[in-house]
Design an enzyme around this catalytic site. Sequence first.
Site, short mmCIF file in Angstrom:
data_model
loop_
_atom_site.label_atom_id
_atom_site.label_comp_id
_atom_site.label_asym_id
_atom_site.label_seq_id
_atom_site.Cartn_x
_atom_site.Cartn_y
_atom_site.Cartn_z
CD GLU A 302 -7.31 -1.90 0.16
OE1 GLU A 302 -8.50 -1.65 0.42
OE2 GLU A 302 -6.53 -2.39 0.99
C1 ACM Z 1 -7.97 -6.39 -0.31
O1 ACM Z 1 -9.01 -6.65 0.31
N1 ACM Z 1 -7.55 -5.16 -0.40
C2 ACM Z 1 -7.20 -7.43 -0.94
#
Ligand code: ACM
Length: 689
Positions: A302
């Site tokens: 992310e």
């Molecule tokens: C995640 O759920 N961003 C590892």
Amino acid sequence: MPNLLLCLLLAAMMAPAQNLMPWPARIAHRDGRLELGTFRVALAGFRDTTLERAAARLVERLARRTGVPFPVGVAADASEATLVIECPQAGAAESYTLDVTPRQARIEAGAPAGALHGMETFLQLVEPGPGGFSIPAVRIEDSPRFGWRGLLIDASRHWMPAEVIKRNLDGMAAVKLNVLHWHLSDDQGFRVESKRYPRLQEMGSDGNYYTQAEVREIVAYARDRGIRVVPEFDMPGHTSAWFPGYPELAAFPGPYRIERGWGVIDACMDPTREEVYTFLDGFIGEMSELFPGEYFHIGGDEVNGKQWDASERIRAFKREHGMKSNDDLQAWFNQRLEKIVSSHGKKMVGWDEVAHPDLPKNVLVQSWRGQKALAELARQGYEGLLSFGYYLDLAQPASFHYANDPLGGPGASLSPAEQTRILGGEACLWAELVTPENVDGRIWPRLAAIAERLWSPVEVTDLSSMYRRMAVLSRNLDWLGLTHNRAYPTMLARIAGGHDPEPLRLLAGILEPVKNYTRHRGRAYRQDTPLNRLVDAVAPESLEARAFGEDAGAMLAGKPGIEKSVVARLRAWRDNDARLRAVLQDSFLGADVLPLSADVATLAAAGLDAIAYLASGKPAPAAWISQQKAVLKRAAAPRAELLIMIVPAIGSLVDRAAKPGGLRLEPTGAAPPATTPGRRRPPEGLRRH
Ligand code: ACM
């Protein structure tokens, strides 16, 4: 699966040793039982301190379980022992056999890890009988399907003190999990003491961090239980908490504060600066000594790239190096990181996003994206782990996780060589909405279903067996100090104030939190938002609603003798609303639950009416049906971030009442509804409204 195998398996699951979880690879039942009038454990063959401590713990746990003060310690003479543990050598092999005759029990394992699993199996077999505690005579040959069976605990979003980690390590060992993935840094907290870079914990943790002594103690505690610890320091994103102390690591100058909200945050490391790698080399070197295991998790998930896009310097760097995207830039960062991690003797682990054509294939990839992504990674040559489908914080039922197989879906079409690259899976407990108070209830007992999926043969899929065994296990975890069963009534009592919490318990038992990320859509949660409402207390899966649904279904399928208990539960729910109002009238923590309570009463009344129609042999009138459909629709909507879990079962009762033919039912005492067209006496449940 061949039918014969299925019959054998089912026969085995019906037989006396029926409480095991995870279910073993092979089990053969014998006649008789080993009585535990006295109990002595002895070690034969290889002895090491791990085995000696485990054997001593086994005696303590048995004493606690049974209330019998068995003599502590390990016996010198195997011939006199109740349980002999024979382990020829050191090593990590996890298979074991457990042989129980009415005279003696014997665990044989190739290595201590297997012996530890055998001891857990032994403890799960202990039951009280007419003559005292005993275990059934069996021969179990057991080994895991997957070598990597983990749990991620997020100690960053909410601080999880050492005792939370320790008691969950005990629980993990009980269900034969072998990896603790410790999520130690994120935007909302940096949780480990660094002596080399002390401003990490001083300015990034609010004082809530593990000292190095605590880390060592926990790592040793885990090792004693056959569990390796994989630390995760998520980077280059999820790094806000590093930057109050070391803003020079960030792509933007700052100043920075610990992030208090949730979601994907812009703050990100600067991959273009050499000083960042110098820092990370020092940091990873220090942490590699503190965490002696083989693997080091660098996160990598992310990265939104906003800071990178906004920086003229970083844009220029990308141009100079011919990078087309931020993925390319992150791959550059990961390659540098991989060299650093390797230079400290570790294997690098990262989330899906780290996979990139430029990255060496010796990186282990953990998939939060799913079976398809994982299968594709295995095809590309990566070793991988499945975590998608195992997110415990999303409040899905155990059956959902149980059906999620690391080799399911597209994984099934991988070649055998590709399949061996899928090492297993990890449950994840992200802690945005979790505190030390409710953490065990978010993990247990559902984690046991995932543990079984990762340990047991692929054919072990019987849901009712799994749920029955999971309930037994859940109670037995109390003896280990897990708090999921104890914290729940305490949290309900807080909401009920000085009142008897029983009516609240009756309602809470059939509620569940809303699923997935829905809670964040309704309310701006932050790190300091109190998590003390009913949604924080109720179990992620209502086993009471599940049992009710099964009974109502069986009743409708014509199974005799169930309707009395179905009706009794419906009456209790119908009559609970008035009692609950008295409890919650003064509590700001519970007022938002009252509309759900009213709906449960109406639903229960609809269920009772449906049964009365069914017993009368005449279909319910259309007007009544449409009225109930409206009730069902309203009751299915979430309120106070909670769902009423008996809605589907009431829906099937109502649907069935609409059909002709009725149902042969035992007299239940429910008033038969009058179905005279025109002047219909309102059926039982509706009269109150
Ligand atoms: C995640 O759920 N961003 C590892």
